[in-house]
Enzyme design. Structure first.
Site, PDB file in Angstrom:
ATOM      1  N   GLY A  16      10.136  -6.582   0.478  1.00 17.78           N
ATOM      2  CA  GLY A  16       9.549  -7.424   1.547  1.00 17.78           C
ATOM      3  C   GLY A  16      10.588  -7.580   2.539  1.00 17.78           C
ATOM      4  CB  SER A  18      10.118  -5.666   7.192  1.00 15.48           C
ATOM      5  OG  SER A  18       8.761  -5.872   6.561  1.00 15.48           O
ATOM      6  CG  ASP A  61       2.518   0.897  -0.193  1.00 10.60           C
ATOM      7  OD1 ASP A  61       2.235  -0.120  -0.996  1.00 10.60           O
ATOM      8  OD2 ASP A  61       1.437   1.395   0.360  1.00 10.60           O
ATOM      9  CB  VAL A  62       5.053  -3.038  -4.030  1.00  9.94           C
ATOM     10  CG1 VAL A  62       6.383  -3.450  -3.415  1.00  9.94           C
ATOM     11  CG2 VAL A  62       4.353  -3.799  -3.368  1.00  9.94           C
ATOM     12  CG  ASN A  84      10.597 -11.479  -0.533  1.00 14.15           C
ATOM     13  OD1 ASN A  84      10.344 -12.775  -0.513  1.00 14.15           O
ATOM     14  ND2 ASN A  84      10.407 -10.719   0.553  1.00 14.15           N
ATOM     15  CB  SER A 137       3.696 -19.780  -4.027  1.00 13.78           C
ATOM     16  OG  SER A 137       2.969 -20.537  -3.436  1.00 13.78           O
ATOM     17  CE1 TYR A 150       0.906 -15.680  -1.333  1.00 13.38           C
ATOM     18  CE2 TYR A 150       0.561 -17.823  -1.933  1.00 13.38           C
ATOM     19  CZ  TYR A 150       1.377 -16.979  -1.806  1.00 13.38           C
ATOM     20  OH  TYR A 150       2.561 -17.249  -1.325  1.00 13.38           O
ATOM     21  CB  ALA A 152      -5.565 -15.567  -9.138  1.00 10.29           C
ATOM     22  CE  LYS A 154       3.221 -15.307  -4.195  1.00 12.00           C
ATOM     23  NZ  LYS A 154       4.474 -14.374  -3.955  1.00 12.00           N
TER      24      LYS A 154
HETATM   25  N1  LIG Z   1       6.638 -18.417   3.689  1.00 12.43           N
HETATM   26  C1  LIG Z   1       6.267 -19.154   3.051  1.00 12.43           C
HETATM   27  O1  LIG Z   1       5.965 -20.413   3.237  1.00 12.43           O
HETATM   28  C2  LIG Z   1       6.089 -18.937   1.441  1.00 12.43           C
HETATM   29  C3  LIG Z   1       5.995 -19.981   0.573  1.00 12.43           C
HETATM   30  C4  LIG Z   1       6.029 -19.608  -0.785  1.00 12.43           C
HETATM   31  C5  LIG Z   1       6.174 -18.198  -1.378  1.00 12.43           C
HETATM   32  N2  LIG Z   1       6.356 -17.487  -0.319  1.00 12.43           N
HETATM   33  C6  LIG Z   1       6.350 -16.027  -0.634  1.00 12.43           C
HETATM   34  O2  LIG Z   1       7.664 -15.541   0.003  1.00 12.43           O
HETATM   35  C7  LIG Z   1       7.471 -14.001  -0.133  1.00 12.43           C
HETATM   36  C8  LIG Z   1       7.822 -13.525   1.251  1.00 12.43           C
HETATM   37  O3  LIG Z   1       7.086 -14.338   2.186  1.00 12.43           O
HETATM   38  P1  LIG Z   1       7.355 -14.392   3.924  1.00 12.43           P
HETATM   39  O4  LIG Z   1       6.903 -15.764   4.244  1.00 12.43           O
HETATM   40  O5  LIG Z   1       8.568 -13.941   4.150  1.00 12.43           O
HETATM   41  O6  LIG Z   1       6.299 -13.344   4.276  1.00 12.43           O
HETATM   42  P2  LIG Z   1       6.363 -12.181   5.240  1.00 12.43           P
HETATM   43  O7  LIG Z   1       7.319 -12.600   6.583  1.00 12.43           O
HETATM   44  O8  LIG Z   1       4.852 -12.031   5.626  1.00 12.43           O
HETATM   45  O9  LIG Z   1       6.731 -11.077   4.705  1.00 12.43           O
HETATM   46  C9  LIG Z   1       5.715 -10.205   3.831  1.00 12.43           C
HETATM   47  C10 LIG Z   1       6.804  -8.901   3.207  1.00 12.43           C
HETATM   48  O10 LIG Z   1       5.948  -8.404   2.366  1.00 12.43           O
HETATM   49  C11 LIG Z   1       6.031  -6.957   2.675  1.00 12.43           C
HETATM   50  N3  LIG Z   1       4.755  -6.156   2.217  1.00 12.43           N
HETATM   51  C12 LIG Z   1       3.439  -6.459   2.254  1.00 12.43           C
HETATM   52  N4  LIG Z   1       2.727  -5.501   1.905  1.00 12.43           N
HETATM   53  C13 LIG Z   1       3.515  -4.666   1.118  1.00 12.43           C
HETATM   54  C14 LIG Z   1       3.367  -3.567   0.418  1.00 12.43           C
HETATM   55  N5  LIG Z   1       2.116  -3.037   0.293  1.00 12.43           N
HETATM   56  N6  LIG Z   1       4.462  -2.664   0.147  1.00 12.43           N
HETATM   57  C15 LIG Z   1       5.734  -3.295   0.517  1.00 12.43           C
HETATM   58  N7  LIG Z   1       5.988  -4.322   1.066  1.00 12.43           N
HETATM   59  C16 LIG Z   1       4.944  -5.101   1.305  1.00 12.43           C
HETATM   60  C17 LIG Z   1       5.823  -6.870   4.365  1.00 12.43           C
HETATM   61  O11 LIG Z   1       6.636  -5.684   4.587  1.00 12.43           O
HETATM   62  P3  LIG Z   1       5.813  -4.364   5.310  1.00 12.43           P
HETATM   63  O12 LIG Z   1       4.618  -4.687   6.113  1.00 12.43           O
HETATM   64  O13 LIG Z   1       6.922  -3.969   6.279  1.00 12.43           O
HETATM   65  O14 LIG Z   1       5.302  -3.635   4.095  1.00 12.43           O
HETATM   66  C18 LIG Z   1       6.833  -8.111   4.637  1.00 12.43           C
HETATM   67  O15 LIG Z   1       8.194  -7.730   4.745  1.00 12.43           O
HETATM   68  C19 LIG Z   1       5.972 -13.838  -0.308  1.00 12.43           C
HETATM   69  O16 LIG Z   1       5.840 -13.348  -1.802  1.00 12.43           O
HETATM   70  C20 LIG Z   1       5.290 -15.093  -0.271  1.00 12.43           C
HETATM   71  O17 LIG Z   1       3.997 -15.137  -0.941  1.00 12.43           O
HETATM   72  C21 LIG Z   1       6.352 -17.616   1.100  1.00 12.43           C
END
Ligand SMILES: NC(=O)c1ccc[n+]([C@@H]2O[C@H](COP(=O)([O-])OP(=O)(O)OC[C@H]3O[C@@H](n4cnc5c(N)ncnc54)[C@H](OP(=O)(O)O)[C@@H]3O)[C@@H](O)[C@H]2O)c1
Length: 246
Positions: A16, A18, A61-62, A84, A137, A150, A152, A154
């Site tokens: 993740g 990107s 792709d995970v 991540n 999370s 989500y 479930a 996490k």
């Molecule tokens: N932001 C928050 O407030 C927050 C709070 C608690 C927890 N989190 C957790 O932190 C992590 C990152 O969150 P974020 O806010 O940085 O989200 P984000 O900016 O939306 O990034 C999500 C990442 O997941 C990747 N992804 C999605 N589907 C994928 C797949 N099939 N294979 C590989 N990569 C995939 C996307 O990359 P591509 O689309 O390029 O594949 C992207 O890099 C997540 O697990 C989220 O649940 C976030």
């Protein structure tokens, strides 16, 4: 003291990468001296950060075991995995389709399992100790309406962290989780500017959203030898949100 958190000579893969937090984690690990491999489906979205921090970027792709194996082949030996990648589908329980639910579980739980398993298999085969950090999370322990898959997934990821920690300890592989609260981002900026968003921020004892930088210390603790006796742990980083009595 800083030697405790030094990652010179270590290699780290961040999924993740990107996205908002993944790019931040990649920078933190590179700053600490690690060789970093950034992984996601969108190579173009990683290019700028990868250049800045001299990281490699690999397509991953995970949800696809073949893609996971290919990414690890391209990455070379890995000591630190930051699991991540994550997505959410926001719909009430009664409106969620099987596809909605599967899609989220596929990335947020099954994807984390498959990537951690691949990393661990290679660490064991290479006789390398390792650290796996799962990004969960606070919604793994609490709920908000509309994100059944989500929450479930996490919750499952927190328990998977404990399961893998127990089974992999004999191979000197540590498995821990970080449970962030709400982190400010472009995607949620509009919501947190609204009255319901502001009300949610007032329920956080510190009265503010998290910033990616709030996760820097916890990540380095778990990734480095500073956390050598930590496995199966979850570090909550939420300004007190999840222990708030409000
Ligand atoms: N932001 C928050 O407030 C927050 C709070 C608690 C927890 N989190 C957790 O932190 C992590 C990152 O969150 P974020 O806010 O940085 O989200 P984000 O900016 O939306 O990034 C999500 C990442 O997941 C990747 N992804 C999605 N589907 C994928 C797949 N099939 N294979 C590989 N990569 C995939 C996307 O990359 P591509 O689309 O390029 O594949 C992207 O890099 C997540 O697990 C989220 O649940 C976030």
């Amino acid at each position: 003291m800083s030697a405790l958190f030094d990652l010179s000579g270590r290699s780290a893969l961040v999924t993740g990468a990107s996205g908002l937090l993944g790019a931040h984690f990649a920078r933190v690990l590179a700053d600490a001296g690690a060789r970093v491999v950034m992984a996601a489906r969108r190579l173009d979205a990683m290019a700028e950060t990868a250049t800045e921090i001299s990281a490699e970027a690999v397509r991953l792709d995970v949800t696809d075991p073949a893609s996971i194996a290919a990414a690890f082949d391209a990455a070379g030996p890995i000591d630190i995995l930051v699991n991540n990648a994550g997505i959410a589908v926001t719909k009430p329980v009664l409106a969620q389709t099987p596809e909605d639910f599967d899609q989220v579980l596929d990335v947020d739980l099954r994807g984390c399992f498959l990537v951690a398993q691949e990393a661990a298999r290679r660490m064991v085969a290479g006789k390398r100790p390792g650290s796996i950090v799962n990004i969960a999370s606070i919604l793994g322990e609490r709920i908000i309406p509309g994100v059944a898959g989500y929450t479930a997934a996490k919750a499952g990821l927190l328990h998977l962290t404990r399961q893998m920690a127990v089974e992999l300890a004999r191979h000197s592989i540590r498995v821990n989780a970080i449970a962030p609260g709400y982190i400010a981002s472009d995607i949620n900026a509009e919501f947190f500017a609204s009255e319901p968003g502001q009300a949610m921020i007032r329920r956080v004892p510190q009265r503010r959203l998290g910033q990616p930088g709030d996760l820097t210390g916890p990540l380095l603790l778990l990734a480095s030898d500073a956390g050598a006796h930590m496995t199966g742990s979850t570090i909550t980083v939420d300004g007190g949100h999840s222990v708030s009595s409000l």
